[in-house]
Design an enzyme around this catalytic site. Sequence first.
Site, mmCIF file in Angstrom:
data_model
loop_
_atom_site.group_PDB
_atom_site.id
_atom_site.type_symbol
_atom_site.label_atom_id
_atom_site.label_comp_id
_atom_site.label_asym_id
_atom_site.label_seq_id
_atom_site.Cartn_x
_atom_site.Cartn_y
_atom_site.Cartn_z
ATOM 1 N N LYS A 79 51.640 -65.634 -24.576
ATOM 2 C CA LYS A 79 50.830 -65.668 -25.792
ATOM 3 C C LYS A 79 50.203 -64.292 -26.033
ATOM 4 C CE LYS A 79 47.020 -68.361 -27.853
ATOM 5 N NZ LYS A 79 46.066 -69.479 -27.634
ATOM 6 N N SER A 154 46.172 -72.926 -31.199
ATOM 7 C CA SER A 154 46.556 -71.560 -31.502
ATOM 8 C C SER A 154 47.741 -71.056 -30.680
ATOM 9 C CB SER A 154 45.363 -70.626 -31.262
ATOM 10 O OG SER A 154 44.982 -70.620 -29.890
ATOM 11 N N SER A 178 44.032 -75.810 -28.015
ATOM 12 C CA SER A 178 45.065 -74.837 -28.368
ATOM 13 C C SER A 178 46.273 -74.824 -27.444
ATOM 14 C CB SER A 178 44.462 -73.431 -28.435
ATOM 15 O OG SER A 178 43.698 -73.277 -29.596
#
Length: 477
Positions: A79, A154, A178
């Site tokens: 990420k 996210s 997330s």
Amino acid sequence: MDLNYLSADEMLGAFRRRELSPVEVLDSLIERVAKTSEVNAVAEEMFDEAHDVARAAEARYAGKGPAPRALEGVPVAVKEEMPIAGRSHRFGSLLTEGNVATQTQPMVQRLIDAGAVLHLRTTTPEFSIAVTTHSELWGVTRNPWNLDYSPGGSSGGSGAALAAGLAPLATGSDIAGSIRVPSALCGVVGFRPPYGRVPSLPPLSLDTYCQDGPMARTVTDCALFQNVIAGPDPVDHVSVPAAPPLPTTFGSCAGLKVALAVTIGDFPIVPEAAANIERFASALRDAGAEVTPVEIPITRQSIMATAMAHYGLLLGPSVLEWAPADDPRWSRNVLDVVEACGAALENVGALGIAEEEGRMHAVLAEIYRDHDAIICPTMATTGYPADATSAESVELAVGVQFANLVSQCLTQLFNIASRHPVLNVPSGRAGNGVPTGVQIVARPFDDLTAFRLGAAAEARLGLWSDPDWRPKLGHHG
């Protein structure tokens, strides 16, 4: 053999037997990236460096040099929110041009030290403040199961990369869901570890709601990943002593007492999500667990107000350090959330946050008197458009309106109750093609029970073990 959908566990076995090379796997995944551009899950390609690491791993398996390490040669998507020293660090924002990381996130460093091949960095919403994944910097990331829909956020780029066959493992972080939201909507496994289990960097490492964790397509792969990243680190003084490693075979769940919460409090649930959690519960009963229905009497208004006020304490102010709120480079999406968090904090107050958190902990403690774990849906709905904004309302099929996207996520209670390990496991798909997920919430720091139940349900539902359980990369119906 479809190399793009091999599990990390299968890869490691094939590497050790010299039936497969880490370079072969990497090349296949790189080719897959080029074929899935419409998903838009990739923020940065690191293919040259990855080839160097894969070749070194190949040599280790051939007996040249040190012995292979825990994740030797296994590709991992990272990420982009997680810094890697010396590399660009954009947070999905136009405000961060030229920003270069000076530190590497502890979990990323542990992946490097375990021999993993970091070949991709995945997209996020701006500053990871959304349950969708789109930004002015990277554009719209789409759900591989239905390109009209969001992969969640996210960690949506990570979830989409796993589902699209771009990596067997991906990193995530979770302050409001997330990890679990994109895991549910992308049909993959995601683990929100108990607070302190996986070290991170300040200031967010000091936020009790926030935790980094692993994402994968199978429960076993998630456990392999978690074993590498767990344990204390001097950089994070809230990280807790190491626990025994998770096994890769989990044994029977016979006799475990599971509380089935088809919803939390007054959260309305779409029928497909409710049906799929009942199916999940039946799988656990077939595996020998004792599953009994319960109610969790905590209202969504209480959860949302408490969580939003909490985010106003640290998250909102830390984001606004990048630029004043009137800077035209800000997206309205981020400012709306930051303003809402500030207003909630002013309304609830720090003492009110503590009082509400204490009440919620007491409610959960009562359920855990008689149960080893709670299962509940991860999402109240079956997804939302890929380009939806955080403040956008969503209407359920049952005629209930959610004021915003995050209020349809049943995740935030377990950021508030942050010592509970939470494993999202796929539970099926909805009529729009988008998967659904179930949260398995074990007692504080009892990670093994969450994984044992997840593996039992996974074995009986047989989703990723079925070749048909693969996205077709198109628009559904």
